[in-house]
Write an enzyme that holds these catalytic residues in place. Structure first.
Site, PDB file in Angstrom:
ATOM      1  N   GLU A 190      -2.697  -2.446  15.513  1.00  0.00           N
ATOM      2  CA  GLU A 190      -3.416  -1.821  14.406  1.00  0.00           C
ATOM      3  C   GLU A 190      -3.005  -0.361  14.253  1.00  0.00           C
ATOM      4  O   GLU A 190      -3.817   0.572  14.324  1.00  0.00           O
ATOM      5  CB  GLU A 190      -4.921  -1.961  14.616  1.00  0.00           C
ATOM      6  CG  GLU A 190      -5.801  -1.356  13.514  1.00  0.00           C
ATOM      7  CD  GLU A 190      -5.360  -1.729  12.107  1.00  0.00           C
ATOM      8  OE1 GLU A 190      -4.972  -2.900  11.901  1.00  0.00           O
ATOM      9  OE2 GLU A 190      -5.379  -0.861  11.225  1.00  0.00           O
ATOM     10  N   GLU A 223       0.797  -1.225   0.000  1.00  0.00           N
ATOM     11  CA  GLU A 223       0.000   0.000   0.000  1.00  0.00           C
ATOM     12  C   GLU A 223       0.839   1.291   0.000  1.00  0.00           C
ATOM     13  O   GLU A 223       0.815   2.067   0.978  1.00  0.00           O
ATOM     14  CB  GLU A 223      -0.960   0.000   1.192  1.00  0.00           C
ATOM     15  CG  GLU A 223      -1.939  -1.129   1.148  1.00  0.00           C
ATOM     16  CD  GLU A 223      -2.974  -1.053   2.247  1.00  0.00           C
ATOM     17  OE1 GLU A 223      -2.802  -0.272   3.203  1.00  0.00           O
ATOM     18  OE2 GLU A 223      -3.975  -1.782   2.168  1.00  0.00           O
ATOM     19  N   TYR A 276     -11.282  -3.730   1.680  1.00  0.00           N
ATOM     20  CA  TYR A 276     -12.008  -3.781   2.945  1.00  0.00           C
ATOM     21  C   TYR A 276     -13.410  -3.226   2.864  1.00  0.00           C
ATOM     22  O   TYR A 276     -14.325  -3.695   3.524  1.00  0.00           O
ATOM     23  CB  TYR A 276     -11.247  -3.015   4.038  1.00  0.00           C
ATOM     24  CG  TYR A 276     -10.015  -3.727   4.507  1.00  0.00           C
ATOM     25  CD1 TYR A 276      -8.804  -3.591   3.827  1.00  0.00           C
ATOM     26  CD2 TYR A 276     -10.055  -4.578   5.608  1.00  0.00           C
ATOM     27  CE1 TYR A 276      -7.662  -4.258   4.229  1.00  0.00           C
ATOM     28  CE2 TYR A 276      -8.917  -5.253   6.027  1.00  0.00           C
ATOM     29  CZ  TYR A 276      -7.738  -5.090   5.342  1.00  0.00           C
ATOM     30  OH  TYR A 276      -6.602  -5.735   5.751  1.00  0.00           O
ATOM     31  N   GLU A 307      -5.221  -8.831   1.192  1.00  0.00           N
ATOM     32  CA  GLU A 307      -5.859  -8.518   2.476  1.00  0.00           C
ATOM     33  C   GLU A 307      -7.361  -8.335   2.314  1.00  0.00           C
ATOM     34  O   GLU A 307      -7.798  -7.650   1.398  1.00  0.00           O
ATOM     35  CB  GLU A 307      -5.305  -7.219   3.112  1.00  0.00           C
ATOM     36  CG  GLU A 307      -3.946  -7.350   3.730  1.00  0.00           C
ATOM     37  CD  GLU A 307      -3.453  -6.046   4.304  1.00  0.00           C
ATOM     38  OE1 GLU A 307      -4.281  -5.258   4.821  1.00  0.00           O
ATOM     39  OE2 GLU A 307      -2.228  -5.783   4.214  1.00  0.00           O
ATOM     40  N   TRP A 313      -7.023 -10.871   6.293  1.00  0.00           N
ATOM     41  CA  TRP A 313      -6.373 -10.039   7.328  1.00  0.00           C
ATOM     42  C   TRP A 313      -7.204 -10.150   8.581  1.00  0.00           C
ATOM     43  O   TRP A 313      -8.349  -9.683   8.601  1.00  0.00           O
ATOM     44  CB  TRP A 313      -6.282  -8.565   6.894  1.00  0.00           C
ATOM     45  CG  TRP A 313      -5.495  -7.799   7.903  1.00  0.00           C
ATOM     46  CD1 TRP A 313      -5.984  -7.171   9.018  1.00  0.00           C
ATOM     47  CD2 TRP A 313      -4.068  -7.656   7.949  1.00  0.00           C
ATOM     48  NE1 TRP A 313      -4.956  -6.641   9.742  1.00  0.00           N
ATOM     49  CE2 TRP A 313      -3.767  -6.925   9.122  1.00  0.00           C
ATOM     50  CE3 TRP A 313      -3.019  -8.058   7.136  1.00  0.00           C
ATOM     51  CZ2 TRP A 313      -2.465  -6.602   9.485  1.00  0.00           C
ATOM     52  CZ3 TRP A 313      -1.729  -7.763   7.501  1.00  0.00           C
ATOM     53  CH2 TRP A 313      -1.461  -7.019   8.657  1.00  0.00           C
TER      54      TRP A 313
HETATM   55  O1  LIG Z   1      -6.514  -1.833   8.964  1.00  0.00           O
HETATM   56  C1  LIG Z   1      -6.320  -3.197   8.735  1.00  0.00           C
HETATM   57  C2  LIG Z   1      -5.131  -3.412   7.804  1.00  0.00           C
HETATM   58  C3  LIG Z   1      -3.788  -3.039   8.442  1.00  0.00           C
HETATM   59  O2  LIG Z   1      -3.613  -3.700   9.683  1.00  0.00           O
HETATM   60  C4  LIG Z   1      -2.685  -3.451   7.441  1.00  0.00           C
HETATM   61  O3  LIG Z   1      -1.380  -3.307   7.988  1.00  0.00           O
HETATM   62  C5  LIG Z   1      -2.769  -2.579   6.193  1.00  0.00           C
HETATM   63  O4  LIG Z   1      -2.141  -3.222   5.085  1.00  0.00           O
HETATM   64  C6  LIG Z   1      -4.205  -2.240   5.857  1.00  0.00           C
HETATM   65  N1  LIG Z   1      -4.640  -1.505   4.829  1.00  0.00           N
HETATM   66  C7  LIG Z   1      -5.974  -1.377   4.948  1.00  0.00           C
HETATM   67  C8  LIG Z   1      -6.839  -0.574   4.005  1.00  0.00           C
HETATM   68  C9  LIG Z   1      -7.090   0.799   4.662  1.00  0.00           C
HETATM   69  C10 LIG Z   1      -7.925   1.634   3.754  1.00  0.00           C
HETATM   70  C11 LIG Z   1      -9.289   1.387   3.679  1.00  0.00           C
HETATM   71  C12 LIG Z   1     -10.070   2.168   2.836  1.00  0.00           C
HETATM   72  C13 LIG Z   1      -9.488   3.191   2.081  1.00  0.00           C
HETATM   73  C14 LIG Z   1      -8.098   3.414   2.173  1.00  0.00           C
HETATM   74  C15 LIG Z   1      -7.315   2.641   3.006  1.00  0.00           C
HETATM   75  C16 LIG Z   1      -6.377  -2.066   6.053  1.00  0.00           C
HETATM   76  N2  LIG Z   1      -5.282  -2.595   6.588  1.00  0.00           N
END
Ligand SMILES: OC[C@@H]1[C@@H](O)[C@H](O)[C@@H](O)c2[nH]c(CCc3ccccc3)c[n+]21
Length: 438
Positions: free
Chosen positions: A402, A166, A294, A349, A395
């Site tokens: 976090e 990312e 996500y 993820e 994930w």
């Molecule tokens: O937040 C959960 C995980 C982190 O723990 C990971 O290290 C990381 O790779 C990660 N990235 C995202 C996406 C965050 C996001 C969501 C929506 C829009 C932009 C960014 C969620 N997560």
């Protein structure tokens, strides 16, 4: 109800983690500080002042954690290497740090689990940050040297590599909003950092082609279905811009050798300089994209904001992160990526933070089972629509650190009691175990 057998036979089901979020041992065996070690120890930066000093103590408990993956029946595992653990000042080699990753890889292979390694999941050696970090063009050479070292150390056994996790987060959250390390708030710096991350990616891919001839290498980006939060035409316009920055800024240069014009034009009109060198290196061909999905992202026109937009919260059911649960967005984004870039894809993820509580020694996370089931269904729908999706990493394996939320958000399919480091398989892990046998 979907079954494992609905998916291709060689499809990978795994879990994903990252070094700073699970390893702990922050100063052990010669590991140097990362920007996240310094950021998390800076008052006010993380929830409750939480740090990754101990985290899930995975550095010492990795055999137990691999055994849990084996018990569940997972056949792949995505993890990251802590750059300052193997090159504490970003230059000198720390053999003890390398030895940990050798032991971890061997443990995975002995348990028939395919390792996917992420070279950079946000924990830049602090010594390199002091030299300018991602703002210093030389960082690409340091990253190339680090990548080459790891390819030589592990490339005989590890055949799937991801250069960056990312870069949008590393650059825009690290250098513009300041929510992430190193906590800068300067959009011009974010654009420079973004470009140096992409240059570093390209150099690592070039090194990979020389060092690991039979391997596959890719880049993992966050993708999110960006939609206007109201029906004003201006909101559709800013939604299209945000979509290009989050979902194309770090894909287009790697495939087309240039940034998306609409977004470049927007930044230039804001008086910013958009770097435009080394696109030949940045676009060195890769083998796949990693997709971190996500939720969706809603934006509306907002002239009080210099960026002319603001995020708004939708009215769908949400996770503990306040993120809407929107499985359709996964399908839509997989189709988008297939049609725009035509590369094999791995979901590197997907998962949710839940209100996980231990009651009578159990964690009944039915909400996470439903979340995963619905996203599995959309992934299968995408495969049946012709998307070359090759794997799915949940994930996360463990509850973990976090980032700015510290330990307040639990994403794991395995619960971690941080007072005792005891692991408890949640109901979702049991469900996954059954699913993988269905
Ligand atoms: O937040 C959960 C995980 C982190 O723990 C990971 O290290 C990381 O790779 C990660 N990235 C995202 C996406 C965050 C996001 C969501 C929506 C829009 C932009 C960014 C969620 N997560």
């Amino acid at each position: 109800m979907i079954k494992r057998s609905d998916f291709p036979k060689d499809f990978l089901f795994g879990t994903a983690t990252a070094a700073y979020q699970i390893e702990g041992a922050a100063k052990e065996d010669g590991k140097g500080p990362s920007i996240w070690d310094v950021f998390s120890h800076t008052p006010g930066k993380t929830f409750n002042g939480d740090t990754g000093d101990i985290a899930c103590d995975h550095y010492h408990r990795f055999k137990e954690d691999v055994a849990i993956m084996k018990e569940i029946g997972l056949n792949a595992y995505r993890f990251s290497i802590s750059w300052p653990r193997v090159m504490q000042d970003g230059k000198n080699i720390n053999q003890k740090g390398i030895d940990f990753y050798n032991r971890l890889v061997d443990e995975l292979l002995e348990n028939d689990i395919i390792p996917f390694i992420t070279l950079y999941h946000w924990d830049l050696p602090y010594a390199l940050y002091e030299k300018g970090g991602w703002l210093n063009d030389d960082i690409a050479m340091y990253f190339r040297a680090y990548a080459t070292l790891m390819f030589n150390e592990l490339g005989d056994r590890v055949k799937h590599w991801i250069t960056l996790n990312e870069p949008w987060c590393s650059s825009f959250l690290g250098y513009f909003t300041g929510e992430h390390a190193p906590g800068h708030q300067n959009l011009q710096e974010a654009l420079i950092a973004a470009h140096n991350l992409l240059r570093s990616h390209g150099h690592a891919v070039q090194a990979f082609r020389e060092e690991v001839r039979d391997g596959k290498i890719g880049l993992t980006n966050v993708v999110t279905k960006v939609e206007p939060g109201d029906s004003r035409p201006e909101s559709f316009f800013v939604a299209s811009l945000v979509d290009k920055v989050i979902n194309a800024w770090f894909h287009d240069p790697v495939i087309f050798g240039k940034y998306p014009e609409e977004a470049v034009k927007n930044y230039v009109e804001m008086g910013l300089n958009v770097p435009d060198n080394d696109f030949d290196i940045i676009s060195t061909p890769i083998d796949f994209f990693g997709v971190n999905y996500y939720t969706r992202t809603l934006v509306v026109f907002d002239e009080t904001n210099p960026m002319k937009f603001s995020y708004v919260s939708g009215d769908l059911p949400k996770t503990e992160m306040g993120w809407e649960i929107y499985p359709q967005g996964l399908f839509d984004m997989l189709i988008y990526l297939k049609e725009r870039y035509r590369l094999p894809l791995y979901i590197t993820e997907n998962g949710m933070a839940g209100p996980d509580k231990v009651e009578n020694g159990k964690v009944i996370d039915d909400y996470r089972i439903e979340y995963l089931e619905k996203h599995f269904e959309k992934a299968l729908e995408a495969i049946n629509a012709g998307v070359n999706l090759k794997g799915y990493f949940i994930w996360s394996l463990l509850d973990n650190f976090e980032w700015a939320y510290g330990y307040s958000k639990r994403f794991g399919i395995v619960y971690v009691d941080y007072n005792t480091q005891k692991r408890i398989l949640k109901k979702s892990a049991q469900w996954l175990k059954e699913f993988l046998r269905s």
